[in-house]
Write a protein that holds these residues in place. Structure first.
Motif, PDB file in Angstrom:
ATOM      1  N   GLU A 100      12.774   7.025  -4.205  1.00 40.00           N
ATOM      2  CA  GLU A 100      11.645   8.329  -4.247  1.00 40.00           C
ATOM      3  C   GLU A 100      11.341   9.762  -4.588  1.00 40.00           C
ATOM      4  OE1 GLU A 100      11.405   7.007   0.007  1.00 40.00           O
ATOM      5  OE2 GLU A 100      13.046   7.739  -1.445  1.00 40.00           O
TER       6      GLU A 100
ATOM      7  N   LEU B 225       6.977  17.084  -1.223  1.00 42.78           N
ATOM      8  CA  LEU B 225       6.850  15.765  -0.502  1.00 42.78           C
ATOM      9  C   LEU B 225       7.139  14.259  -1.345  1.00 42.78           C
ATOM     10  CD1 LEU B 225       2.819  16.565  -0.847  1.00 42.78           C
ATOM     11  CD2 LEU B 225       4.268  17.131   1.052  1.00 42.78           C
TER      12      LEU B 225
ATOM     13  N   HIS C 222       7.467  10.844  -2.298  1.00 39.94           N
ATOM     14  CA  HIS C 222       6.104  10.203  -3.125  1.00 39.94           C
ATOM     15  C   HIS C 222       6.858   9.162  -3.756  1.00 39.94           C
ATOM     16  CE1 HIS C 222       6.688  13.374  -6.034  1.00 39.94           C
ATOM     17  NE2 HIS C 222       6.187  11.835  -7.259  1.00 39.94           N
ATOM     18  N   ARG C 223       6.726   7.676  -4.380  1.00 42.32           N
ATOM     19  CA  ARG C 223       6.476   6.657  -4.879  1.00 42.32           C
ATOM     20  C   ARG C 223       6.107   6.404  -6.092  1.00 42.32           C
ATOM     21  NH1 ARG C 223       9.054   2.019  -1.607  1.00 42.32           N
ATOM     22  NH2 ARG C 223      10.549   1.546  -1.052  1.00 42.32           N
TER      23      ARG C 223
ATOM     24  N   GLU D  63      -3.258   7.778   1.054  1.00 40.83           N
ATOM     25  CA  GLU D  63      -3.356   8.968   2.321  1.00 40.83           C
ATOM     26  C   GLU D  63      -3.295   7.907   3.644  1.00 40.83           C
ATOM     27  OE1 GLU D  63      -2.857  12.630   4.046  1.00 40.83           O
ATOM     28  OE2 GLU D  63      -2.633  11.502   1.704  1.00 40.83           O
TER      29      GLU D  63
ATOM     30  N   ALA E  54       4.968   5.945   4.538  1.00 42.92           N
ATOM     31  CA  ALA E  54       4.082   5.627   3.730  1.00 42.92           C
ATOM     32  C   ALA E  54       4.373   4.082   3.299  1.00 42.92           C
ATOM     33  CB  ALA E  54       5.214   5.970   2.462  1.00 42.92           C
TER      34      ALA E  54
ATOM     35  N   LEU F   8       0.409   5.128  -6.121  1.00 40.71           N
ATOM     36  CA  LEU F   8       1.101   6.655  -5.610  1.00 40.71           C
ATOM     37  C   LEU F   8       0.804   6.907  -3.953  1.00 40.71           C
ATOM     38  CD1 LEU F   8       2.473   9.651  -5.653  1.00 40.71           C
ATOM     39  CD2 LEU F   8       0.088  10.285  -6.136  1.00 40.71           C
ATOM     40  N   SER F   9       1.706   6.272  -3.378  1.00 37.30           N
ATOM     41  CA  SER F   9       2.080   6.546  -1.571  1.00 37.30           C
ATOM     42  C   SER F   9       2.893   7.970  -1.536  1.00 37.30           C
ATOM     43  CB  SER F   9       2.484   5.476  -0.980  1.00 37.30           C
ATOM     44  OG  SER F   9       4.181   5.216  -1.501  1.00 37.30           O
ATOM     45  N   TYR F  10       3.123   8.720  -0.389  1.00 32.94           N
ATOM     46  CA  TYR F  10       3.418   9.682  -0.452  1.00 32.94           C
ATOM     47  C   TYR F  10       3.845   9.776   1.346  1.00 32.94           C
ATOM     48  CZ  TYR F  10      -0.298  13.097   1.064  1.00 32.94           C
ATOM     49  OH  TYR F  10      -0.780  13.557   1.422  1.00 32.94           O
ATOM     50  N   ASP F  11       4.451  10.995   1.788  1.00 26.85           N
ATOM     51  CA  ASP F  11       4.952  11.387   3.008  1.00 26.85           C
ATOM     52  C   ASP F  11       4.210  12.737   3.584  1.00 26.85           C
ATOM     53  OD1 ASP F  11       5.870   9.218   4.028  1.00 26.85           O
ATOM     54  OD2 ASP F  11       8.041   9.271   3.943  1.00 26.85           O
TER      55      ASP F  11
ATOM     56  N   SER G 149      10.216  14.205   3.218  1.00 24.31           N
ATOM     57  CA  SER G 149       8.588  15.079   3.415  1.00 24.31           C
ATOM     58  C   SER G 149       9.279  16.508   4.385  1.00 24.31           C
ATOM     59  CB  SER G 149       7.493  14.740   2.890  1.00 24.31           C
ATOM     60  OG  SER G 149       7.368  13.723   2.060  1.00 24.31           O
TER      61      SER G 149
ATOM     62  N   LEU H 249      -0.648  16.688  -5.101  1.00 26.11           N
ATOM     63  CA  LEU H 249       0.776  15.839  -5.234  1.00 26.11           C
ATOM     64  C   LEU H 249      -0.733  15.650  -6.175  1.00 26.11           C
ATOM     65  CD1 LEU H 249       3.117  14.269  -5.054  1.00 26.11           C
ATOM     66  CD2 LEU H 249       1.714  13.263  -3.092  1.00 26.11           C
TER      67      LEU H 249
END
Length: 349
Positions: free
Chosen positions: A41, A52, A54-55, A77, A84, A101-104, A111, A131
């Protein structure tokens, strides 16, 4: 009368102390694994100072034809008490054709929340907006949100106006659901009870006592270790309580549905709709409020299974491909008509 013996209480106290120490040690090791994540990440710092994890991956399939418009980036989201990892099946199903794009959100997984202001849902929307702009640049995006993440995606349309071309909502939350759906109100009361003790319990090292969630075995095998650690990590539950309080306060305070300004595709869990006609009606209102809307009902699945069932994700992916392709063609047609009108106006002059 036999003299009182303190041997048993002392032994019991020693056992409890040992269990507590082992729990805290296990918590520390688990927390370190959570902070390592998968190891691939990246981290983006938002304007509020939150970090944050993210990938971002480009489409794994063939590159677009020369001169063809670039497909939009899909931005995932997550819902509340979700990371994620929950998008794994859908990401794999759509990652061939689209950048993803995915994230926590701040406080979940790797995060971190460093914002010192009181948390509101606006805070989460600000982070999402920062982001997207920071990672995607000027590229067009489609926001894809599950549960509370769907509501946040709708809230992000205004600050990301002109960049978001469409929204995909998976069983989204609606700001009037606690007032208009008895089932949702009962679920909210149950959630509040469940969340009451979890932050303290996990902080005291008792996360290992949480039963293994049934959904964990539904994830791809390589995602389960990290997701399992996140589920028992104190950060997740602190973030969940923070988000729940903000959501409850806003939904009870008369929040209204943000008007969708782009096409909306809504994927709903058939089991939820059958049990709760009021909730189904709220979803219909979201679709009807959009300039262009479409609803897909997936029979036989519950709310969380929309993301955890590989077959449900396959149906959703097929629906998303058709929807995004249609939106792109519609937008390209509008641009062509605008260019033609402009050329005609110049010629007339």
């Amino acid at each position: 009368m036999s003299p009182r013996s303190d041997t048993l209480p002392r032994a019991a106290g020693a056992v409890l102390a040992a269990v507590a120490a082992a729990g805290l040690a296990a918590q520390h090791r688990r927390h370190r694994r959570v902070l390592r994540g998968h190891g691939d990440e990246a981290v983006w710092e938002t304007g509020a100072g939150n970090l944050l994890a993210h990938r971002f991956t480009e489409a794994a399939g063939a590159a677009p034809r020369p001169g063809a418009p670039e497909p939009p980036v899909l931005v995932f989201e997550p819902g509340m008490v979700s990371t994620a990892a929950h998008w794994s099946w859908l990401r794999r199903a759509l990652g061939e054709e689209y950048a993803v794009l995915s994230y926590d959100r701040a406080g979940y997984g790797r995060s971190s929340r460093r914002d010192t202001r009181d948390f509101t849902l606006d805070s989460a929307v600000e982070d999402l907006t920062d982001l997207v702009r920071g990672v995607c640049g000027a590229r067009r995006v489609v926001l894809v949100g599950h549960s509370l993440g769907g509501y946040l995606a709708l809230r992000a349309l205004e600050p990301l106006a002109g960049q978001v071309t469409a929204v995909v909502l998976l069983d989204p939350s609606h700001p009037e659901e606690l007032r208009r759906s008895a089932a949702q109100a009962r679920g909210a009361a149950l959630l509040q009870d469940q969340l009451a003790m979890l932050p303290l319990s996990t902080r005291l090292g008792l996360g290992w006592m949480l039963p293994t969630p049934s959904w964990l075995s539904r994830l791809p095998e390589d995602e389960r270790p990290v997701a399992g650690d996140q589920y028992r990590d104190r950060k997740m539950w602190a973030a969940a309580v923070r988000e729940w309080r903000a959501t409850y306060r806003e939904f009870r305070g008369g929040a209204v549905l943000p008007p969708p300004t782009v096409p909306v595709a809504l994927v709903a869990a058939g089991a939820t709709h059958r049990r709760d006609p009021a909730h189904a009606g709220l979803h219909a209102e979201i679709v009807a409020a959009a300039p262009e809307g479409e609803l897909l009902l997936i029979d036989g699945v519950e709310h969380d299974e929309l993301l955890l069932s590989e077959s449900a994700c396959a149906q959703t992916a097929q629906f998303v491909r058709r929807f995004v392709t249609r939106c792109r063609r519609s937008a390209e047609g509008s641009e062509d008509r605008a260019e033609t009108s402009g050329e005609a106006a110049v010629t007339a002059q």
